[in-house]
Write a protein that holds these residues in place. Structure first.
Motif, PDB file in Angstrom:
ATOM      1  N   THR A  27       0.860  -1.188   0.000  1.00 55.44           N
ATOM      2  CA  THR A  27       0.000   0.000   0.000  1.00 55.44           C
ATOM      3  C   THR A  27       0.893   1.233   0.000  1.00 55.44           C
ATOM      4  O   THR A  27       2.002   1.201   0.530  1.00 55.44           O
ATOM      5  N   ASP A  28       0.377   2.299  -0.596  1.00 55.30           N
ATOM      6  CA  ASP A  28       1.126   3.557  -0.645  1.00 55.30           C
ATOM      7  C   ASP A  28       0.112   4.685  -0.518  1.00 55.30           C
ATOM      8  O   ASP A  28      -0.560   5.043  -1.484  1.00 55.30           O
ATOM      9  N   GLU A  29      -0.015   5.199   0.700  1.00 56.49           N
ATOM     10  CA  GLU A  29      -1.000   6.245   0.978  1.00 56.49           C
ATOM     11  C   GLU A  29      -0.391   7.341   1.838  1.00 56.49           C
ATOM     12  O   GLU A  29       0.344   7.049   2.789  1.00 56.49           O
ATOM     13  N   ASP A  30      -0.709   8.570   1.505  1.00 56.79           N
ATOM     14  CA  ASP A  30      -0.301   9.737   2.295  1.00 56.79           C
ATOM     15  C   ASP A  30       1.206   9.766   2.580  1.00 56.79           C
ATOM     16  O   ASP A  30       1.637  10.084   3.683  1.00 56.79           O
ATOM     17  N   GLY A  31       1.991   9.389   1.576  1.00 57.02           N
ATOM     18  CA  GLY A  31       3.449   9.436   1.719  1.00 57.02           C
ATOM     19  C   GLY A  31       4.054   8.303   2.520  1.00 57.02           C
ATOM     20  O   GLY A  31       5.233   8.348   2.874  1.00 57.02           O
ATOM     21  N   VAL A  32       3.256   7.266   2.811  1.00 60.46           N
ATOM     22  CA  VAL A  32       3.754   6.121   3.569  1.00 60.46           C
ATOM     23  C   VAL A  32       3.556   4.855   2.732  1.00 60.46           C
ATOM     24  O   VAL A  32       2.440   4.507   2.359  1.00 60.46           O
ATOM     25  N   LEU A  33       4.663   4.201   2.448  1.00 60.18           N
ATOM     26  CA  LEU A  33       4.662   2.933   1.722  1.00 60.18           C
ATOM     27  C   LEU A  33       4.758   1.807   2.742  1.00 60.18           C
ATOM     28  O   LEU A  33       5.614   1.850   3.634  1.00 60.18           O
ATOM     29  N   GLU A  34       3.860   0.822   2.632  1.00 59.63           N
ATOM     30  CA  GLU A  34       3.910  -0.338   3.515  1.00 59.63           C
ATOM     31  C   GLU A  34       3.906  -1.605   2.679  1.00 59.63           C
ATOM     32  O   GLU A  34       3.109  -1.733   1.758  1.00 59.63           O
ATOM     33  N   LEU A  35       4.803  -2.523   3.030  1.00 61.56           N
ATOM     34  CA  LEU A  35       4.901  -3.805   2.348  1.00 61.56           C
ATOM     35  C   LEU A  35       4.791  -4.922   3.379  1.00 61.56           C
ATOM     36  O   LEU A  35       5.534  -4.920   4.370  1.00 61.56           O
ATOM     37  N   LEU A  36       3.858  -5.842   3.167  1.00 63.38           N
ATOM     38  CA  LEU A  36       3.760  -7.037   4.006  1.00 63.38           C
ATOM     39  C   LEU A  36       4.731  -8.053   3.411  1.00 63.38           C
ATOM     40  O   LEU A  36       4.590  -8.458   2.255  1.00 63.38           O
ATOM     41  N   LEU A  37       5.728  -8.446   4.212  1.00 62.19           N
ATOM     42  CA  LEU A  37       6.810  -9.276   3.694  1.00 62.19           C
ATOM     43  C   LEU A  37       7.089 -10.464   4.601  1.00 62.19           C
ATOM     44  O   LEU A  37       6.844 -10.419   5.801  1.00 62.19           O
ATOM     45  N   ALA A  38       7.616 -11.508   3.987  1.00 68.49           N
ATOM     46  CA  ALA A  38       8.178 -12.622   4.742  1.00 68.49           C
ATOM     47  C   ALA A  38       9.670 -12.361   4.866  1.00 68.49           C
ATOM     48  O   ALA A  38      10.271 -11.733   3.998  1.00 68.49           O
ATOM     49  N   HIS A  39      10.266 -12.833   5.947  1.00 70.79           N
ATOM     50  CA  HIS A  39      11.677 -12.587   6.241  1.00 70.79           C
ATOM     51  C   HIS A  39      12.358 -13.922   6.539  1.00 70.79           C
ATOM     52  O   HIS A  39      11.876 -14.697   7.357  1.00 70.79           O
ATOM     53  N   ARG A  40      13.444 -14.168   5.847  1.00 73.48           N
ATOM     54  CA  ARG A  40      14.221 -15.387   6.113  1.00 73.48           C
ATOM     55  C   ARG A  40      15.261 -15.058   7.172  1.00 73.48           C
ATOM     56  O   ARG A  40      16.213 -14.335   6.930  1.00 73.48           O
ATOM     57  N   ASP A  41      15.057 -15.623   8.352  1.00 72.96           N
ATOM     58  CA  ASP A  41      15.991 -15.429   9.462  1.00 72.96           C
ATOM     59  C   ASP A  41      16.945 -16.620   9.465  1.00 72.96           C
ATOM     60  O   ASP A  41      16.839 -17.523   8.638  1.00 72.96           O
ATOM     61  N   ASP A  42      17.866 -16.637  10.412  1.00 70.35           N
ATOM     62  CA  ASP A  42      18.862 -17.708  10.463  1.00 70.35           C
ATOM     63  C   ASP A  42      18.238 -19.095  10.553  1.00 70.35           C
ATOM     64  O   ASP A  42      18.698 -20.024   9.908  1.00 70.35           O
ATOM     65  N   ASP A  43      17.196 -19.237  11.352  1.00 75.32           N
ATOM     66  CA  ASP A  43      16.652 -20.568  11.608  1.00 75.32           C
ATOM     67  C   ASP A  43      15.166 -20.722  11.278  1.00 75.32           C
ATOM     68  O   ASP A  43      14.579 -21.754  11.556  1.00 75.32           O
ATOM     69  N   ARG A  44      14.571 -19.708  10.672  1.00 77.62           N
ATOM     70  CA  ARG A  44      13.139 -19.813  10.358  1.00 77.62           C
ATOM     71  C   ARG A  44      12.736 -18.717   9.376  1.00 77.62           C
ATOM     72  O   ARG A  44      13.491 -17.792   9.105  1.00 77.62           O
ATOM     73  N   VAL A  45      11.525 -18.848   8.883  1.00 74.67           N
ATOM     74  CA  VAL A  45      10.921 -17.796   8.064  1.00 74.67           C
ATOM     75  C   VAL A  45       9.790 -17.199   8.887  1.00 74.67           C
ATOM     76  O   VAL A  45       8.982 -17.922   9.459  1.00 74.67           O
ATOM     77  N   ASP A  46       9.758 -15.869   8.968  1.00 75.76           N
ATOM     78  CA  ASP A  46       8.733 -15.184   9.739  1.00 75.76           C
ATOM     79  C   ASP A  46       8.185 -14.034   8.907  1.00 75.76           C
ATOM     80  O   ASP A  46       8.487 -13.941   7.723  1.00 75.76           O
ATOM     81  N   GLY A  47       7.397 -13.183   9.496  1.00 68.89           N
ATOM     82  CA  GLY A  47       6.785 -12.118   8.718  1.00 68.89           C
ATOM     83  C   GLY A  47       6.711 -10.805   9.452  1.00 68.89           C
ATOM     84  O   GLY A  47       6.878 -10.744  10.677  1.00 68.89           O
ATOM     85  N   GLY A  48       6.462  -9.750   8.674  1.00 72.52           N
ATOM     86  CA  GLY A  48       6.335  -8.433   9.260  1.00 72.52           C
ATOM     87  C   GLY A  48       5.973  -7.395   8.219  1.00 72.52           C
ATOM     88  O   GLY A  48       5.667  -7.723   7.069  1.00 72.52           O
ATOM     89  N   THR A  49       6.026  -6.137   8.634  1.00 77.82           N
ATOM     90  CA  THR A  49       5.693  -5.014   7.771  1.00 77.82           C
ATOM     91  C   THR A  49       6.886  -4.085   7.665  1.00 77.82           C
ATOM     92  O   THR A  49       7.439  -3.655   8.682  1.00 77.82           O
ATOM     93  N   LEU A  50       7.273  -3.795   6.420  1.00 74.95           N
ATOM     94  CA  LEU A  50       8.303  -2.804   6.160  1.00 74.95           C
ATOM     95  C   LEU A  50       7.570  -1.515   5.814  1.00 74.95           C
ATOM     96  O   LEU A  50       6.728  -1.488   4.912  1.00 74.95           O
ATOM     97  N   ARG A  51       7.876  -0.447   6.555  1.00 74.83           N
ATOM     98  CA  ARG A  51       7.162   0.822   6.404  1.00 74.83           C
ATOM     99  C   ARG A  51       8.165   1.908   6.041  1.00 74.83           C
ATOM    100  O   ARG A  51       9.183   2.079   6.725  1.00 74.83           O
ATOM    101  N   VAL A  52       7.885   2.632   4.958  1.00 75.83           N
ATOM    102  CA  VAL A  52       8.742   3.726   4.508  1.00 75.83           C
ATOM    103  C   VAL A  52       7.928   5.013   4.597  1.00 75.83           C
ATOM    104  O   VAL A  52       6.982   5.213   3.837  1.00 75.83           O
ATOM    105  N   ASP A  53       8.296   5.862   5.564  1.00 77.18           N
ATOM    106  CA  ASP A  53       7.602   7.132   5.764  1.00 77.18           C
ATOM    107  C   ASP A  53       8.440   8.227   5.100  1.00 77.18           C
ATOM    108  O   ASP A  53       9.501   8.607   5.597  1.00 77.18           O
ATOM    109  N   ARG A  54       7.954   8.713   3.946  1.00 74.89           N
ATOM    110  CA  ARG A  54       8.718   9.703   3.172  1.00 74.89           C
ATOM    111  C   ARG A  54       8.856  11.034   3.916  1.00 74.89           C
ATOM    112  O   ARG A  54       9.900  11.665   3.833  1.00 74.89           O
ATOM    113  N   ALA A  55       7.812  11.458   4.624  1.00 79.59           N
ATOM    114  CA  ALA A  55       7.858  12.744   5.320  1.00 79.59           C
ATOM    115  C   ALA A  55       8.873  12.722   6.463  1.00 79.59           C
ATOM    116  O   ALA A  55       9.633  13.668   6.639  1.00 79.59           O
ATOM    117  N   LYS A  56       8.892  11.646   7.213  1.00 74.17           N
ATOM    118  CA  LYS A  56       9.826  11.535   8.330  1.00 74.17           C
ATOM    119  C   LYS A  56      11.180  10.973   7.898  1.00 74.17           C
ATOM    120  O   LYS A  56      12.118  10.967   8.695  1.00 74.17           O
TER     121      LYS A  56
END
Length: 186
Positions: A27-56
């Motif tokens: 999603t990309d709204e009001d200058g904030v990009l958010e991506l729901l992503l999976a993350h490969r860690d050392d011993d597992r795969v997990d998930g989270g949100t990467l948020r890019v706030d252009r204003a800040k």
């Protein structure tokens, strides 16, 4: 639908994903990009949100709720993001930070989490494979290693082939992240 439920469902589906309704992972709204992503860690795969706030001019990573969520978090300025590029040997893309632990993050758009579980393919050289098959060992009792051109110059690691829609979404994630980081504050 919450990121944790989507990730849990996709992980439970195993290596052959069943058709799911499309997941709004970007999603990309009001200058904030958010991506729901999976993350490969050392011993597992997990998930989270990467948020890019252009204003800040901030990039944050927050794990999804519950046990499927990533336990790591970070908040860095745009200047602290060293690179965003395609992974060389693993599925997904690589986000590298200038500081922190870990500095490198292997990420994949959430709808394609099952592909993040795949390791690269490794192929030994022809003579090396034959030596392995024959059970040849060196004087120290370790498997005999054959180097040089005859041995195939050691193992070759190759990224696994991914379906076109997975490659397309990985390239899209890289492009939108780079664009957001380049246009910050505008």
């Amino acid at each position: 639908m919450s990121a944790a439920l989507v990730l849990a469902g996709l992980l439970a589906a195993g290596p052959a994903p069943t058709p799911q309704p499309p997941v709004e992972w970007i999603t990309d709204e009001d200058g904030v990009l958010e991506l729901l992503l999976a993350h490969r860690d050392d011993d597992r795969v997990d998930g989270g949100t990467l948020r890019v706030d252009r204003a800040k001019r901030l990039v944050t990573w927050t794990g999804a709720p519950n046990e499927i969520g990533c336990k790591r978090r970070f908040e860095v300025s745009f200047a602290d993001v060293k690179s965003v590029e395609e992974e060389r040997t693993l599925p997904g893309f690589h986000l590298e930070l200038r500081e922190g632990k870990p500095k490198g993050w292997t990420l994949m758009p959430l709808p394609h989490v099952t592909y993040l579980l795949k390791d690269p393919s490794v192929k030994e050289g022809d003579l090396q494979q034959r030596a392995n098959d024959a059970g040849l060992v060196g004087p120290d009792g370790a498997p005999l290693r054959i180097g040089g051109e005859a041995g195939g110059v050691g193992p070759r690691v190759k990224k696994r082939e991914l379906p076109d829609e997975v490659d397309r979404d990985v390239r899209k994630a890289i492009t939108v992240l780079r664009d957001a980081l380049a246009s910050g504050g505008e």
